[in-house]
Design an enzyme around this catalytic site. Structure first.
Site, PDB file in Angstrom:
ATOM      1  N   ASP A  18      46.168  21.198  74.306  1.00  0.00           N
ATOM      2  CA  ASP A  18      47.516  20.793  73.917  1.00  0.00           C
ATOM      3  C   ASP A  18      47.511  20.643  72.396  1.00  0.00           C
ATOM      4  OD1 ASP A  18      50.150  20.028  73.815  1.00  0.00           O
ATOM      5  OD2 ASP A  18      49.985  18.455  75.328  1.00  0.00           O
TER       6      ASP A  18
HETATM    7  C1  NOJ Z   1      52.952  19.475  73.178  1.00  0.00           C
HETATM    8  C2  NOJ Z   1      53.261  19.397  74.644  1.00  0.00           C
HETATM    9  O1  NOJ Z   1      52.568  18.328  75.240  1.00  0.00           O
HETATM   10  C3  NOJ Z   1      52.913  20.687  75.371  1.00  0.00           C
HETATM   11  O2  NOJ Z   1      53.365  20.590  76.695  1.00  0.00           O
HETATM   12  C4  NOJ Z   1      53.518  21.874  74.668  1.00  0.00           C
HETATM   13  O3  NOJ Z   1      53.161  23.068  75.344  1.00  0.00           O
HETATM   14  C5  NOJ Z   1      53.068  21.917  73.219  1.00  0.00           C
HETATM   15  N1  NOJ Z   1      53.427  20.683  72.567  1.00  0.00           N
HETATM   16  C6  NOJ Z   1      53.673  23.090  72.467  1.00  0.00           C
HETATM   17  O4  NOJ Z   1      55.047  22.963  72.399  1.00  0.00           O
END
Ligand code: NOJ
Length: 802
Positions: free
Chosen positions: A291
């Protein structure tokens, strides 16, 4: 291959310390070990090395090509593939390339509910609405259409499906991004979503692995560590891992590791979770992506199984040069970096992205005002799918005095902030989700969203609800970019024209004046949730007061809630003037159009609750988000001590009466269940699954069908309607839940018609995880089989023995 001696000896040197750490309960004093590494990395056992693969099952051809391509890459090129770069477009992230040998890297964007931050795409019903539909075909078709949009816009990956959070904690701000808090329902929907997306040549990115069950302290901040989700082995397998296993079995090419720690080891450097469970036990052939900002270390994360660090990596270097140096000096094995690059490239070949894939990010320019190539991603075939999603998102839970469907009313009064479309602009000049969802909130701890409302709408607002207009999606990276919004008010106005109905409305007052000539008063409220913050409560006083004020003066008050998660309604559900209640969830851009079909009886409601609605919040098993109090305030711990027993498993165990049980939903017709038949497909099935060569998804024997169940559903009421029949299994043993969902089928049945529903139970569906054997066990004894319309309305039951 073996791990370099340095890592193995490190792991065995840590073992005694790890054992000591495991013996310490997280809520007991820890000062004695607080200076040891084991405090930070303890409890989760070390599992090294990362399993290498040559491509199991249908991945073999992709691996053959990937090995050939990666063998031409230099160390620097391989390292470059493992890190993210600032996107030159509106991709959420792009990964490194090796253009010399023809590998372009990836663009990733959006989430499980569609592509975002761009134009000419659809705003799909959120996963919670798909869970409520209990409709497999709809789930698959939505994924096919969403996948087509990702492809057209030049996104190599779709940022979903989401099965973590699962929804252990009702207040979690991201529960709406996943289908249901039941692992089986979530797993089936995730598997269909992976198939639908990947059939378009787009890689699915199943996330967030694992134990991501609260937003509070999801990230380390202000000298406070990220929360640790402490999960025992059986609960891990039977609950939190279950839907990931379903998605891996369905072939997901990518898995995203989460922000939180798992058993006190960061999820993106947790060797037990990534090397041991995901790539080992589940035989995952794809690649693990962090993430955004979830990478906590360099060598440790590489050796623990992380393959790509996003959105960039301070630990591996802007171009992966630090990782390359770690390989050169022996800290990371050459085999590991080759495996990282091979897994990444194999995903590309496996989905056929090496042939004729649109240019990365082609439909997602940074600027929408400059001249550019316009990419229309909306397919006309999406229309019926969007509409079905917006219809089946609705769960009718109360309907007295024949309140619904409406019958050509002379006067309808419409109240509540959630009835009209948002007045603010819908434009890609700003992030569309900003406008639609009252904000994008990043942060480690909960912040009040009202400040965002104030900025966007210039008016007073309240946390936990979206006063700015009808809620069609939640907020944050899972929010969508709708092409338009069909609001409840607009859809009702259209029908009012057909029916010669007069409309009165007031979307602003909390105590609106009610025209005494109203045939019905429709009240629209919502429950907002979004990324980065947990919900402040499960019901809010403002909306409850609005409902009660209307009901005080209107004897036919019909309430619709657009709820991004569980919403409690005990403040007014027993009010006799509240005649009908609909949980509408987050229906996407056709929200009003779909709801009108239900309100006016063009379609009978068929959605069912994908969670339990309690009478009181305190009836739920899991506590509120752990904010880390006292001595643990620097190292927040969230013990999943309820184990398997949350949501309906908890209510059943404790004999608690919910307000509305899991799987419940009313229809305009009635269904009768009969003719249960239970047939063992395999006689004398062994207690443990035969050891078969592992495939993606784990031991294929777990998917072997053992029992076939059929039941007849008869439409005994006045109109055509669809019924989602549910099958629950009671596994023998007092340590197992009373019953667990293990099958569901939905069919539209004409008046007087009968349909035979068939459910196939696999070995996994019938097994419990045996911690000592470290395997799925088919327990000896009587298995109870229940079939019916909800988790508490189960007119058919029988037994099968093993
Ligand atoms: C953080 C989020 O937790 C995740 O779900 C997402 O894919 C990424 N940001 C990119 O936007």
């Amino acid at each position: 291959m073996v791990a370099p001696p340095s890592i193995q000896s490190l792991a065995s040197a840590l073992l005694p310390v790890l054992a000591a750490a495991t013996a310490v309960h997280p809520h007991q004093p820890r000062q004695a070990i607080i200076t040891e590494d084991a405090f930070f990395y303890g409890q989760s056992p070390p599992v090294y090395p990362t399993p290498e693969t040559s491509g199991l099952g249908d991945w073999a051809a992709a691996y053959e090509k990937a090995h050939a391509l990666v063998s031409q890459m230099t160390l620097e090129e391989k390292a470059n593939l493992t890190v993210g770069y600032p996107p030159p477009n509106r991709c959420s992230g792009v990964t490194g390339s090796a253009m010399r040998v023809g590998f372009p890297g990836f663009c990733t964007t959006g989430a499980g509910n569609g592509i975002r931050q761009t134009d000419f795409v659809n705003g799909w019903p959120a996963a919670i609405s798909i869970g409520a539909s209990f409709n497999k075909n709809l789930t698959y078709l939505r994924a096919v259409q969403m996948g087509g949009e990702f492809r057209a816009k030049g996104s190599s990956l779709a940022g979903g499906p989401v099965v973590g959070p699962l929804g252990r904690m009702e207040r979690h701000g991201r529960n709406w991004e996943s289908f249901s808090n039941d692992p089986y329902l979530a797993g089936e929907m995730a598997a269909l979503t992976v198939r639908g997306i990947q059939e378009q040549g787009v890689q699915a990115m199943t996330k967030h692995f694992i134990g991501y069950e609260q937003q509070s302290h999801r990230l380390a901040a202000n000298n406070i560590s990220a929360v640790s989700s402490n999960i025992d082995d059986r609960t891990m397998h039977e609950i939190y891992l279950w839907p990931f296993a379903s998605a891996v079995h369905a072939g997901t090419a990518s898995v995203m590791c989460s922000y939180n720690k798992l058993n006190n080891s960061g999820s993106c450097q947790n060797s037990k979770a990534l090397n041991g469970i995901l790539k080992g036990e589940l035989g995952f052939q794809g690649w693990v992506i962090s993430d955004w900002g979830a990478q906590d270390s360099g060598v440790a994360s590489a050796m623990a199984g992380l393959d790509v660090a996003m959105p960039s990596s301070k630990y591996w270097g802007a171009k992966g040069e630090i990782l390359a140096e770690a390989v050169r000096n022996g800290s990371v094995s050459a085999e590991r970096i080759t495996d990282m690059a091979t897994r990444i490239v194999a995903g590309w070949y496996h989905l056929g992205q090496d042939q004729g894939y649109p240019e990365l990010g082609v439909g997602m320019p940074i600027s929408f005002t400059e001249p550019r190539e316009i990419v229309y991603a909306r397919d006309p075939k999406s229309k019926p799918v969007l509409l079905s999603g917006a219809i089946e998102s609705n769960v009718l839970v109360k309907n007295i005095n024949n309140a619904l469907p409406l019958k050509k009313p002379k006067l309808l009064s419409i109240f509540g902030y959630d009835a009209p479309a948002p007045a603010a602009q819908n434009t890609p000049f700003q992030r569309p989700e900003f406008i639609k969802n009252n904000g994008w909130i990043w942060g480690a701890t909960g912040v009040n969203i009202s400040s965002y409302n104030d900025i966007l709408y210039g008016r007073e607002s309240l946390p936990g609800i979206s006063l700015g207009g009808t809620l069609i999606t939640g907020g944050g990276s899972g929010a969508t970019a709708p092409a338009y919004i069909s609001s409840p008010f607009e859809a009702i106005a259209q029908q009012a024209y057909e029916d010669d109905t007069s409309l009165f409305w007031d979307f602003q007052s909390i105590k609106p004046a009610v025209n005494s000539g109203s045939d019905a008063c429709l009240v629209f409220i919502n429950a907002y949730a979004g990324e980065g913050v947990d919900r402040p409560y499960l019901h809010d006083d403002y909306s409850d007061a609005l409902v009660k004020n209307v009901a005080a003066n209107c004897s036919n008050t019909i309430v619709t809630i657009h709820n991004a998660g569980v919403r409690l309604i005990d403040q007014w559900i027993d009010n006799p003037n509240v005649t009908a209640v609909i949980f509408g969830h987050l229906p996407g851009q056709d929200s009003g159009r779909g709801l009108a079909q239900i309100l006016y009886g063009k379609v009978s409601p068929s959605g069912k609750l994908p969670y339990t609605v309690a009478k009181n919040e305190s009836d739920y098993a899991a506590p509120n988000p752990d904010l880390g109090e006292g001595q643990y305030e620097m190292y927040p711990q969230s013990d999943f001590s309820e184990g398997l027993f949350y949501d309906y498993r908890h209510f059943d165990k404790e004999g608690l009466k919910p307000r509305f049980e899991f799987g419940f939903g009313l229809s305009y017709t009635t269904f009768a269940y009969s003719d249960l038949s239970i047939e063992s497909i395999t006689q004398d099935a062994p207690r443990f699954p035969p050891k078969m060569p592992i495939k993606q998804g784990g031991n294929p024997a777990l998917w072997e069908p053992l029992v076939k169940v059929t039941a007849t559903v008869h439409n005994t009421g006045p109109v055509e309607g669809a019924e989602a029949a549910q099958l629950y299994v009671g596994v023998p043993g007092h340590d197992s839940p009373v019953r667990q969902l293990r099958g569901f089928e939905k069919a539209t049945i004409p008046v007087g018609g009968k349909v035979t529903m068939e459910f196939v139970l696999t070995r996994r569906d019938l097994s419990a995880w045996n911690v000592e054997a470290q395997d799925w066990e088919l327990r000896k004894g009587k298995y109870k089989i229940y079939v019916g319309g909800s988790s508490r309305d189960l007119p058919l039951d029988g037994v099968v023995r093993f």
